[in-house]
Design a protein around this motif. Structure first.
Motif, PDB file in Angstrom:
ATOM      1  N   PRO A 185      -4.109  -3.860 -19.602  1.00 44.86           N
ATOM      2  CA  PRO A 185      -3.087  -3.934 -18.361  1.00 44.86           C
ATOM      3  C   PRO A 185      -2.935  -2.827 -17.861  1.00 44.86           C
ATOM      4  CG  PRO A 185      -2.356  -4.095 -20.879  1.00 44.86           C
ATOM      5  CD  PRO A 185      -3.518  -4.415 -20.997  1.00 44.86           C
ATOM      6  N   PHE A 186      -3.050  -1.541 -18.338  1.00 42.66           N
ATOM      7  CA  PHE A 186      -2.733  -0.102 -17.846  1.00 42.66           C
ATOM      8  C   PHE A 186      -3.861   0.262 -16.907  1.00 42.66           C
ATOM      9  CE2 PHE A 186       0.232  -0.207 -21.493  1.00 42.66           C
ATOM     10  CZ  PHE A 186       1.001   0.202 -20.781  1.00 42.66           C
ATOM     11  N   GLU A 187      -4.978  -0.044 -17.277  1.00 47.52           N
ATOM     12  CA  GLU A 187      -6.419   0.182 -16.291  1.00 47.52           C
ATOM     13  C   GLU A 187      -6.184  -0.644 -15.331  1.00 47.52           C
ATOM     14  OE1 GLU A 187      -6.578  -0.545 -19.600  1.00 47.52           O
ATOM     15  OE2 GLU A 187      -7.169   1.396 -20.588  1.00 47.52           O
ATOM     16  N   ASN A 188      -6.214  -1.988 -15.457  1.00 52.38           N
ATOM     17  CA  ASN A 188      -6.196  -3.167 -14.518  1.00 52.38           C
ATOM     18  C   ASN A 188      -4.915  -2.902 -13.434  1.00 52.38           C
ATOM     19  OD1 ASN A 188      -8.821  -4.113 -15.015  1.00 52.38           O
ATOM     20  ND2 ASN A 188      -7.936  -5.659 -16.736  1.00 52.38           N
ATOM     21  N   PHE A 189      -3.798  -2.644 -14.102  1.00 51.43           N
ATOM     22  CA  PHE A 189      -2.790  -2.532 -12.955  1.00 51.43           C
ATOM     23  C   PHE A 189      -3.055  -1.485 -12.195  1.00 51.43           C
ATOM     24  CE2 PHE A 189       1.382  -2.181 -11.386  1.00 51.43           C
ATOM     25  CZ  PHE A 189       1.948  -3.550 -11.464  1.00 51.43           C
ATOM     26  N   SER A 190      -3.547  -0.298 -12.815  1.00 54.11           N
ATOM     27  CA  SER A 190      -3.827   0.759 -11.977  1.00 54.11           C
ATOM     28  C   SER A 190      -4.932   0.660 -10.725  1.00 54.11           C
ATOM     29  CB  SER A 190      -4.327   2.019 -13.045  1.00 54.11           C
ATOM     30  OG  SER A 190      -3.484   2.668 -13.369  1.00 54.11           O
ATOM     31  N   SER A 191      -5.793  -0.227 -11.374  1.00 54.92           N
ATOM     32  CA  SER A 191      -6.755  -0.684 -10.388  1.00 54.92           C
ATOM     33  C   SER A 191      -6.333  -1.630  -9.172  1.00 54.92           C
ATOM     34  CB  SER A 191      -7.939  -1.468 -11.092  1.00 54.92           C
ATOM     35  OG  SER A 191      -8.725  -0.609 -11.866  1.00 54.92           O
ATOM     36  N   MET A 192      -5.376  -2.470  -9.626  1.00 56.11           N
ATOM     37  CA  MET A 192      -4.650  -3.288  -8.420  1.00 56.11           C
ATOM     38  C   MET A 192      -4.206  -2.315  -7.485  1.00 56.11           C
ATOM     39  SD  MET A 192      -3.016  -6.827 -10.180  1.00 56.11           S
ATOM     40  CE  MET A 192      -2.258  -5.983 -11.527  1.00 56.11           C
ATOM     41  N   ILE A 193      -3.356  -1.473  -7.978  1.00 54.80           N
ATOM     42  CA  ILE A 193      -2.613  -0.831  -7.204  1.00 54.80           C
ATOM     43  C   ILE A 193      -3.689   0.070  -6.065  1.00 54.80           C
ATOM     44  CG2 ILE A 193      -0.998   1.501  -6.877  1.00 54.80           C
ATOM     45  CD1 ILE A 193       0.370  -1.443  -7.751  1.00 54.80           C
ATOM     46  N   THR A 194      -4.734   0.568  -6.887  1.00 55.91           N
ATOM     47  CA  THR A 194      -5.654   1.423  -5.895  1.00 55.91           C
ATOM     48  C   THR A 194      -6.264   0.441  -4.708  1.00 55.91           C
ATOM     49  OG1 THR A 194      -6.203   2.704  -7.897  1.00 55.91           O
ATOM     50  CG2 THR A 194      -7.914   2.589  -6.261  1.00 55.91           C
ATOM     51  N   MET A 195      -6.627  -0.793  -5.221  1.00 53.37           N
ATOM     52  CA  MET A 195      -7.257  -1.591  -4.338  1.00 53.37           C
ATOM     53  C   MET A 195      -6.413  -2.068  -3.233  1.00 53.37           C
ATOM     54  SD  MET A 195      -9.584  -4.257  -6.908  1.00 53.37           S
ATOM     55  CE  MET A 195     -10.382  -3.569  -8.132  1.00 53.37           C
ATOM     56  N   LEU A 196      -5.025  -2.420  -3.396  1.00 47.07           N
ATOM     57  CA  LEU A 196      -3.983  -2.784  -2.475  1.00 47.07           C
ATOM     58  C   LEU A 196      -3.911  -1.393  -1.574  1.00 47.07           C
ATOM     59  CD1 LEU A 196      -1.231  -4.470  -4.491  1.00 47.07           C
ATOM     60  CD2 LEU A 196      -2.539  -5.309  -2.789  1.00 47.07           C
ATOM     61  N   LEU A 197      -3.850  -0.275  -2.105  1.00 50.97           N
ATOM     62  CA  LEU A 197      -3.799   1.038  -1.117  1.00 50.97           C
ATOM     63  C   LEU A 197      -5.007   1.309  -0.339  1.00 50.97           C
ATOM     64  CD1 LEU A 197      -2.043   3.546  -3.497  1.00 50.97           C
ATOM     65  CD2 LEU A 197      -1.170   2.636  -1.580  1.00 50.97           C
ATOM     66  N   LYS A 198      -6.156   0.553  -0.620  1.00 50.91           N
ATOM     67  CA  LYS A 198      -7.116   0.602   0.182  1.00 50.91           C
ATOM     68  C   LYS A 198      -7.153  -0.219   1.410  1.00 50.91           C
ATOM     69  CE  LYS A 198     -10.745   2.019  -3.044  1.00 50.91           C
ATOM     70  NZ  LYS A 198     -11.773   1.556  -3.901  1.00 50.91           N
ATOM     71  N   GLU A 199      -6.048  -1.345   1.063  1.00 47.92           N
ATOM     72  CA  GLU A 199      -5.916  -2.487   2.335  1.00 47.92           C
ATOM     73  C   GLU A 199      -4.828  -1.931   3.301  1.00 47.92           C
ATOM     74  OE1 GLU A 199      -7.815  -5.023   2.968  1.00 47.92           O
ATOM     75  OE2 GLU A 199      -9.301  -4.644   1.318  1.00 47.92           O
ATOM     76  N   PHE A 200      -3.704  -1.425   2.553  1.00 48.68           N
ATOM     77  CA  PHE A 200      -2.304  -1.120   3.170  1.00 48.68           C
ATOM     78  C   PHE A 200      -2.018   0.557   2.929  1.00 48.68           C
ATOM     79  CE2 PHE A 200      -2.568  -5.553   1.645  1.00 48.68           C
ATOM     80  CZ  PHE A 200      -2.235  -6.146   2.712  1.00 48.68           C
ATOM     81  N   LYS A 201      -1.685   1.086   3.936  1.00 45.45           N
ATOM     82  CA  LYS A 201      -1.239   2.348   4.134  1.00 45.45           C
ATOM     83  C   LYS A 201       0.102   2.849   2.938  1.00 45.45           C
ATOM     84  CE  LYS A 201       1.417   2.678   7.883  1.00 45.45           C
ATOM     85  NZ  LYS A 201       1.862   3.114   9.281  1.00 45.45           N
ATOM     86  N   SER A 202       0.865   1.872   2.868  1.00 47.84           N
ATOM     87  CA  SER A 202       2.010   2.043   1.972  1.00 47.84           C
ATOM     88  C   SER A 202       2.502   0.449   1.654  1.00 47.84           C
ATOM     89  CB  SER A 202       2.926   2.911   2.736  1.00 47.84           C
ATOM     90  OG  SER A 202       3.771   2.156   3.583  1.00 47.84           O
ATOM     91  N   PHE A 203       3.270   0.675   0.332  1.00 46.08           N
ATOM     92  CA  PHE A 203       4.119  -0.544  -0.125  1.00 46.08           C
ATOM     93  C   PHE A 203       5.171  -0.273  -0.863  1.00 46.08           C
ATOM     94  CE2 PHE A 203       0.003  -0.561  -2.617  1.00 46.08           C
ATOM     95  CZ  PHE A 203       0.643  -0.684  -3.650  1.00 46.08           C
ATOM     96  N   ASP A 204       6.129  -1.095  -1.050  1.00 48.28           N
ATOM     97  CA  ASP A 204       7.223  -0.726  -1.811  1.00 48.28           C
ATOM     98  C   ASP A 204       6.965  -1.555  -3.091  1.00 48.28           C
ATOM     99  OD1 ASP A 204       9.297   0.863   0.156  1.00 48.28           O
ATOM    100  OD2 ASP A 204       8.568  -1.065   1.031  1.00 48.28           O
ATOM    101  N   ILE A 205       7.395  -0.875  -4.233  1.00 45.02           N
ATOM    102  CA  ILE A 205       7.000  -1.596  -5.645  1.00 45.02           C
ATOM    103  C   ILE A 205       8.254  -1.148  -6.590  1.00 45.02           C
ATOM    104  CG2 ILE A 205       5.757   0.269  -6.551  1.00 45.02           C
ATOM    105  CD1 ILE A 205       3.881  -1.900  -7.863  1.00 45.02           C
ATOM    106  N   SER A 206       8.491  -2.528  -7.201  1.00 49.86           N
ATOM    107  CA  SER A 206       9.636  -2.106  -8.167  1.00 49.86           C
ATOM    108  C   SER A 206       9.231  -1.611  -9.479  1.00 49.86           C
ATOM    109  CB  SER A 206      10.051  -3.726  -8.803  1.00 49.86           C
ATOM    110  OG  SER A 206       8.746  -4.393  -9.614  1.00 49.86           O
TER     111      SER A 206
END
Length: 168
Positions: A18-39
């Motif tokens: 989970p720690f590695e994959n969650f980090s990867s999800m965030i990295t991939m989302l940042l490649k698609e979107f310049k910013s986002f808000d997260i809880s």
């Protein structure tokens, strides 16, 4: 908040590495979107499935005017890149390296009073939705929820409270 913002609320989760994959999800989302808000990110036991692997879960607001199907394609691509079998009919009840679900479209500030139970039936996300809505309203959080889990993506550290993440 005076500016109207349109986008989507996403549920994010994983329980395989989970720690590695969650980090990867965030990295991939940042490649698609310049910013986002997260809880904040919660480390919680699985709900609705038999597993010994705890999940990392969060809720994110992606501001975009893209059609929902385009966002769904991005989410599915991220899941598959991290090893999720989208063709497995039992995938909802199995451990997963990545799970990105579109919960609803969202217009800020109009939709920020929507009760979490009207957004999803996944009750473990309710405190995260409530927290993110308070954050997006630019108001202080007035109730306690579980302590968030710190995640590192390069020099970026987040997860202990709601925040906005920007691409470098």
């Amino acid at each position: 908040m005076s500016n109207k913002r349109n986008g989507y609320l996403l549920g994010l989760g994983c329980n395989i590495e989970p720690f590695e994959n969650f980090s990867s999800m965030i990295t991939m989302l940042l490649k698609e979107f310049k910013s986002f808000d997260i809880s904040r990110i919660l480390h919680i036991p699985p709900v609705g499935m038999n597993s010994q692997h705890y999940f990392l879960n969060a809720v994110a607001f992606i501001e975009t005017d893209m059609p929902q199907q385009n966002l769904k394609d991005i989410c599915n691509t991220i899941e598959m890149k991290l090893g999720r079998d989208r063709e497995d009919p039992a995938r909802k009840h199995k451990d997963r390296p990545a799970d990105l679900d579109i919960l609803c479209s969202l217009t800020i500030p109009e939709d920020l009073n929507t009760p979490a139970r009207e957004v999803t039936d996944e009750y473990f996300l309710y405190p995260l939705i409530d927290e993110l809505f308070v954050f997006l309203s630019d108001k202080p959080l007035t109730h306690q929820i579980q302590t968030g889990t710190n995640i590192q993506v390069g020099q970026l550290s987040f997860g202990e409270s709601a925040t906005t993440i920007h691409r470098n």
